[in-house]
Scaffold this active site. Structure first.
Site, PDB file in Angstrom:
ATOM      1  N   ARG A 114     -12.548   5.954  -1.014  1.00 42.13           N
ATOM      2  CA  ARG A 114     -11.526   4.962  -0.661  1.00 42.13           C
ATOM      3  C   ARG A 114     -11.956   3.590  -1.168  1.00 42.13           C
ATOM      4  NH1 ARG A 114      -7.715   6.922   2.517  1.00 42.13           N
ATOM      5  NH2 ARG A 114      -6.872   4.869   3.006  1.00 42.13           N
ATOM      6  N   CYS A 166       0.809  -1.220   0.000  1.00 43.17           N
ATOM      7  CA  CYS A 166       0.000   0.000   0.000  1.00 43.17           C
ATOM      8  C   CYS A 166       0.848   1.278   0.000  1.00 43.17           C
ATOM      9  CB  CYS A 166      -0.966  -0.058   1.180  1.00 43.17           C
ATOM     10  SG  CYS A 166      -2.450   0.912   0.954  1.00 43.17           S
ATOM     11  N   HIS A 223      -3.205  -5.735   2.540  1.00 44.92           N
ATOM     12  CA  HIS A 223      -2.951  -5.854   3.976  1.00 44.92           C
ATOM     13  C   HIS A 223      -3.592  -7.175   4.395  1.00 44.92           C
ATOM     14  CE1 HIS A 223      -1.893  -1.578   4.346  1.00 44.92           C
ATOM     15  NE2 HIS A 223      -2.943  -1.297   3.602  1.00 44.92           N
TER      16      HIS A 223
HETATM   17  N1  GLN Z   1      -2.348   6.579   2.301  1.00 45.40           N
HETATM   18  C1  GLN Z   1      -2.419   5.721   1.155  1.00 45.40           C
HETATM   19  C2  GLN Z   1      -3.769   5.702   0.484  1.00 45.40           C
HETATM   20  O1  GLN Z   1      -4.772   5.970   1.112  1.00 45.40           O
HETATM   21  C3  GLN Z   1      -2.033   4.325   1.570  1.00 45.40           C
HETATM   22  C4  GLN Z   1      -3.017   3.712   2.527  1.00 45.40           C
HETATM   23  C5  GLN Z   1      -2.516   2.470   3.137  1.00 45.40           C
HETATM   24  O2  GLN Z   1      -1.309   2.229   3.219  1.00 45.40           O
HETATM   25  N2  GLN Z   1      -3.436   1.675   3.614  1.00 45.40           N
HETATM   26  O3  GLN Z   1      -3.845   5.399  -0.682  1.00 45.40           O
END
Ligand code: GLN
Length: 255
Positions: free
Chosen positions: A133, A99, A205
């Protein structure tokens, strides 16, 4: 050489800022899978201002983070680590980046608030933040072509994703796999994760490696063979429970 004499060293990049949704579980899984085989896995944490002897490292891990966490370490990462890390990768360092760490290995990350975080340019990908998101469980199908140590011809990896960034691939990377369930790198083209030399970057993740022991062993075997020669083998472990859990998740998510 007996297994007990084997030692590997892993550099853990910015554990304080880049460790989200259980990413540290990847380190624990690697350490435990090594311990079960009598391999010592030494962990060196790389923090802001750290100097690293990358030639002594076999593996590197770079987890995810909030946009703000990424912004805090991005400058140090580029100034202190980019050049030696790039050289190490060119000579086969094994790396997993999840990520936010994945985004920082690419050319840049343009956050959804318009901040442009330059990346290391090690992976030929770039990332653009979106308002919505991309969140949920994910299933990615990869093949033995990508993961040559895998016993099955096709392997379904399970994970959890939560990112605003949409990552787009250039010609310099190959995909880790294709999305079966979830969004993947950008929610548009079905790609999930990018590979270059012994580097894998992806949005899974979960933690990724405890849920997908085949991938954990793939990384360990690459590292072991790089250090001790291609005749090095990883003794098999009893992964029946892990594989059953993986399969249950795949079935559940595929409905
Ligand atoms: N901050 C980054 C995004 O939102 C990565 C998020 C994360 O590592 N879960 O894309």
């Amino acid at each position: 050489m007996t297994e007990a004499q084997w030692t590997l060293k892993l550099a853990y990049l910015y554990p304080d800022q880049m460790n989200i949704y259980g990413d540290r579980g990847n380190i624990i899984a690697l350490q435990q899978r090594c311990a079960w085989r009598g391999i010592a896995l030494e962990i060196e944490s790389v923090d802001v201002g750290s100097r690293v002897d990358w030639s002594s490292c076999d593996l590197a891990f770079f987890g995810g983070g909030q946009d703000s966490g990424q912004a805090l370490i991005a400058e140090d990462f580029l100034r202190e680590q980019r050049e030696p890390l790039t050289q190490a990768i060119e000579t086969g360092l094994v790396m997993l980046a999840i990520c936010g760490g994945y985004q920082l290995l690419g050319h840049y990350f343009l956050t959804h608030t318009g901040e442009r975080l330059p990346g290391a340019g090690i992976l030929d990908v770039h990332t653009v933040g979106g308002k919505k998101r991309l969140i949920g469980n994910i299933v990615v199908e990869t093949t033995r072509q990508q993961i040559p140590t895998c016993r099955e011809e096709r392997l379904q990896l399970v994970g959890f994703e939560n990112h605003s960034g949409r990552t787009y691939h250039g010609a310099g990377v190959t995909s880790l796999g294709r999305v079966i369930v979830g969004y993947g790198d950008n929610g548009e083209d079905g790609r999930a994760g990018a590979m270059y030399r012994n580097v894998i970057g992806c949005y899974l993740h979960g933690s990724l490696l405890p849920k997908n022991p085949q991938l954990a062993d793939h990384l360990l075997l690459l590292a072991l063979q790089r250090r001790y020669g291609t005749s090095a083998v990883l003794p098999a472990l009893d992964d029946r429970l892990e594989l059953q859990a993986q399969d249950t998740m795949v079935q559940r998510l595929r409905g």
